[in-house]
Design an enzyme around this catalytic site. Structure first.
Site, short mmCIF file in Angstrom:
data_model
loop_
_atom_site.label_atom_id
_atom_site.label_comp_id
_atom_site.label_asym_id
_atom_site.label_seq_id
_atom_site.Cartn_x
_atom_site.Cartn_y
_atom_site.Cartn_z
N GLY A 248 -61.27 -1.07 0.55
CA GLY A 248 -62.48 -0.43 1.07
C GLY A 248 -63.42 0.01 -0.03
O GLY A 248 -64.64 -0.13 0.08
N ASP A 249 -62.86 0.52 -1.13
CA ASP A 249 -63.67 0.92 -2.28
C ASP A 249 -64.39 -0.28 -2.87
O ASP A 249 -65.55 -0.19 -3.30
CB ASP A 249 -62.80 1.57 -3.35
CG ASP A 249 -61.93 2.69 -2.79
OD1 ASP A 249 -62.35 3.34 -1.82
OD2 ASP A 249 -60.82 2.90 -3.34
#
Length: 303
Positions: A248-249
């Protein structure tokens, strides 16, 4: 400049063994140590895209030095507030079942908090700030409202990668991007979301509450970008899932970096999908070469 804010960074200590025998001596097969924290991950992936950023937040002790040394070795600028207590260590055990033991992190004093506020107050309208991850326990996630408001007062844009109430609170500051997954989106509104039309419907409610763009990640089922003008669906890309940590980052990094660089929302979405997918198929954060390889496979359709 893109700034990434990590209030509670960590050393992620990865331990691998066949199985864990509770109450016995266990010997690992292999281990790795990574500079952890959502904002730090964003900075590391931005560097792979040849996009500069400056990482900030709280750092302390020998564990904090490990993190700043890693960032320096990768050519990532840092402007951290040094704190009295050690940066935490998170232990992630990969065995027959995965187990995580996460540290609480340091206690942040009022003077240390003021140090970070001074950094944020010096930003300008030319800057974009990524706020992501949890806060040290003594501050609580409510501190983000204060820090984001201070940042917006400078004219800087913000990207907010949170869950639950922290995400909802951030919408008042019109973030450039929020990125819950479909389960987190459902939890916000008290519903179960599995079908694309329903996911789009509730993502639009985040737009109505202030977000400028919303990406909903759906793991192996693709990703959805919702803007005020249109919605776009990225088809899932097939591959061997190796790593959910940092995916997600990586998506946030790809989207934010390319949006700041090009101003093209759709192109930013494609790079976000490429970065997130590439990390999912990698042991650590994806390499620049692999991100570019995956980018060529990204297929996006307008809904």
């Amino acid at each position: 400049m893109i700034y990434t804010v990590t209030l509670n960074p960590s050393i992620d200590y990865i331990v691998r063994l066949d199985e864990v025998k509770v109450g016995s001596v266990n010997r690992m097969d292999s281990d790795d140590k990574f500079a952890g924290g959502k904002g730090i991950n964003v900075s590391r992936v931005l560097k792979r895209l040849d996009i500069d950023s400056k990482a900030t937040g709280f750092i302390g002790g020998f564990t904090g030095k490990f993190i700043t040394d890693i960032l320096a070795s990768e050519g990532i600028a840092g402007d951290f507030v040094q704190v009295a207590e050690d940066t935490r260590i998170n232990v992630k055990i990969k065995a027959d079942a995965e187990t995580e033991i996460n540290g609480a992190g340091p206690t942040i004093s009022p003077a240390e908090l003021d140090g970070l506020k001074k950094i944020l107050a010096a930003l300008t309208a030319a800057d974009t700030v990524v706020f992501a991850g949890s806060s040290p326990k003594n501050l609580g996630n409510a501190i983000y409202k204060e820090l984001i408001e201070l940042t917006r007062q400078t004219g800087a844009q913000v990207v907010c990668d949170f869950e639950g109430q922290t995400l909802i609170d951030s919408l008042a500051f019109e973030p450039v991007l929020v990125k819950p997954n479909n389960h987190e989106l459902g939890d916000i509104f008290g519903v179960t979301l599995t079908e694309l039309p329903d996911i789009e419907k509730y993502a639009r409610q985040l737009l109505e509450q202030g977000a400028q763009q919303v990406i909903i990640s759906m793991a192996g089922d693709g990703a959805l970008l919702v803007t005020k003008e249109a919605s776009y669906f990225a088809q899932p890309i097939k591959g061997q899932v190796k790593n959910s940590v940092g995916a997600g980052d990586s998506m946030v990094a790809g989207f934010t970096g390319k949006l700041v660089q090009t101003g093209d929302v759709l192109e930013a979405f494609k790079w976000g999908v490429a970065c997130g997918t590439a990390t999912t198929f990698s042991d650590d954060l994806a390499t620049a070469a692999y991100i570019k390889e995956i980018y060529e496979k990204v297929e996006v359709e307008k809904l």
